[in-house]
Design a protein around this motif. Structure first.
Motif, short mmCIF file in Angstrom:
data_model
loop_
_atom_site.label_atom_id
_atom_site.label_comp_id
_atom_site.label_asym_id
_atom_site.label_seq_id
_atom_site.Cartn_x
_atom_site.Cartn_y
_atom_site.Cartn_z
N ALA A 197 0.71 -1.35 -0.02
CA ALA A 197 0.11 0.12 -0.17
C ALA A 197 0.87 0.78 0.06
O ALA A 197 0.99 2.53 -1.31
CB ALA A 197 -0.64 0.07 1.30
N TRP A 198 1.71 1.12 0.70
CA TRP A 198 2.75 2.04 1.00
C TRP A 198 3.45 3.10 -0.60
O TRP A 198 3.75 3.30 -0.86
CB TRP A 198 3.77 2.20 1.66
CG TRP A 198 4.44 3.67 2.34
CD1 TRP A 198 3.97 4.88 2.90
CD2 TRP A 198 5.61 4.21 1.73
NE1 TRP A 198 4.99 6.01 3.48
CE2 TRP A 198 6.65 5.39 1.79
CE3 TRP A 198 6.18 3.28 1.07
CZ2 TRP A 198 7.55 5.89 1.90
CZ3 TRP A 198 7.83 4.02 0.41
CH2 TRP A 198 8.43 5.33 0.94
N GLU A 244 2.70 1.55 -3.49
CA GLU A 244 1.85 2.03 -4.16
C GLU A 244 1.64 4.13 -4.86
O GLU A 244 1.37 4.61 -5.22
CB GLU A 244 0.47 1.62 -4.12
CG GLU A 244 0.36 -0.06 -4.90
CD GLU A 244 -1.48 -1.10 -4.81
OE1 GLU A 244 -1.93 -0.40 -3.85
OE2 GLU A 244 -0.89 -2.22 -4.79
N LYS A 245 1.31 3.77 -3.42
CA LYS A 245 1.16 5.61 -3.25
C LYS A 245 1.92 6.59 -2.59
O LYS A 245 2.22 7.72 -3.53
CB LYS A 245 0.67 5.81 -1.28
CG LYS A 245 0.18 7.26 -1.16
CD LYS A 245 0.01 7.63 0.29
CE LYS A 245 -0.81 8.59 0.39
NZ LYS A 245 -0.98 8.90 2.27
N GLU A 246 3.36 5.96 -2.22
CA GLU A 246 4.16 6.99 -2.65
C GLU A 246 5.80 6.95 -3.18
O GLU A 246 6.23 7.77 -3.89
CB GLU A 246 5.13 6.80 -1.20
CG GLU A 246 4.33 7.00 0.30
CD GLU A 246 3.06 8.77 0.41
OE1 GLU A 246 4.87 8.92 -0.56
OE2 GLU A 246 2.58 8.86 1.19
N THR A 278 10.88 8.70 -4.28
CA THR A 278 9.59 8.56 -3.45
C THR A 278 10.91 9.74 -3.53
O THR A 278 9.06 10.92 -3.05
CB THR A 278 10.10 8.35 -2.30
OG1 THR A 278 10.14 6.54 -2.47
CG2 THR A 278 9.76 8.15 -1.37
#
Length: 252
Positions: free
Chosen positions: A204-205, A207-209, A247
């Motif tokens: 999840a992290w 995919e977002k960051e 990132t």
């Protein structure tokens, strides 16, 4: 590409796991002789057993936050190999603090010792030998300079970058380069046990960051460290090079 590392001598701190272990393996694979330093002897010995015989691995069990450790480490490495060409200051760790504990002085002091003073003392201990040889590579594994909250490990990162830049200017004509690598999220004990303990949280992290879409493996960073260690990287010094899958949001 021949990185011209055969026979070079490298010391890797924090070599027992994660990024340090991967760098040690890769340097040994390129023909380096290696000194492996950490506090957990059994992990260092298991790593030494994995390496080719040409690596002639030296296991050094020390707590680098001990102010008296640097000369002992220097004497052990120079006594075994006669010189040190490559120093990888990898030992370190994040120290996130809950809002109500920002004044814990012991945590701040420990973070500065582990993430700045230890590497500084060790580097300064080996610089004269590198100057005498006319060759040296110092590679510091640091941390993000885009902090999201108060973390006692952030200030030492900044201190290391400034110190490393100053040192690079002072020793550049001696054939010594000094560079810093701040990792992004790389799979490690700290990430897997403390920060993102589940595969779902890591996915999840990322995919977002992370523009690359995944959290990096130690080898994704080790390749840069090994290149910076080589004679081919002679004109790269005083730099802070991020390895984070994109990132970081700053453009400089």
């Amino acid at each position: 590409m021949d990185l011209q590392l055969t026979g070079r001598v490298a010391l890797i701190t924090g070599a027992s796991a994660g990024i340090g272990r991967s760098i040690a393996r890769m340097l040994a694979g390129e023909g380096c002789r290696v000194a492996l330093l950490a506090r957990r002897r059994h992990l260092l010995e298991s790593l030494a057993a994995e390496l080719p015989a040409s690596a002639e691995p030296l296991v050094v069990v020390e707590d680098i936050t001990d102010p008296s450790a640097a000369p002992r480490i220097r004497d052990a490495v120079l006594g075994c190999f006669g010189r040190l060409d490559i120093l990888v200051n990898n030992a370190g760790g994040s120290r996130p603090q809950p809002p109500g504990e920002l004044g814990d002085e012991a945590v701040w002091q420990e973070a500065m010792e582990l993430n700045f003073h230890a590497a500084r003392r060790l580097t300064h201990a080996f610089i004269p030998a590198m100057q005498a040889a006319g060759f040296g590579r110092v590679i510091n594994l640091t941390g993000q300079d885009e902090p999201h909250n108060v973390n006692p490990a952030n200030a030492p990162n900044g201190a290391t970058h400034i110190w490393a830049k100053a040192l690079s200017r002072q020793v550049g004509r001696d054939g010594i380069t000094v560079n810093s690598i701040p990792p992004g999220r790389i799979r490690s004990e700290q990430i897997d046990l403390r920060v993102m303990p589940t595969e779902e949280s890591r996915r999840a992290w990322a995919e977002k960051e992370v523009p690359a879409g995944y959290i990096g493996q130690p080898e994704d960073l080790a390749v840069l460290a090994v290149f910076l260690a080589s004679p081919l990287a002679r004109y790269i010094t005083g730099q802070v090079i991020h390895v984070d899958g994109g990132t970081r949001r700053y453009s400089h």
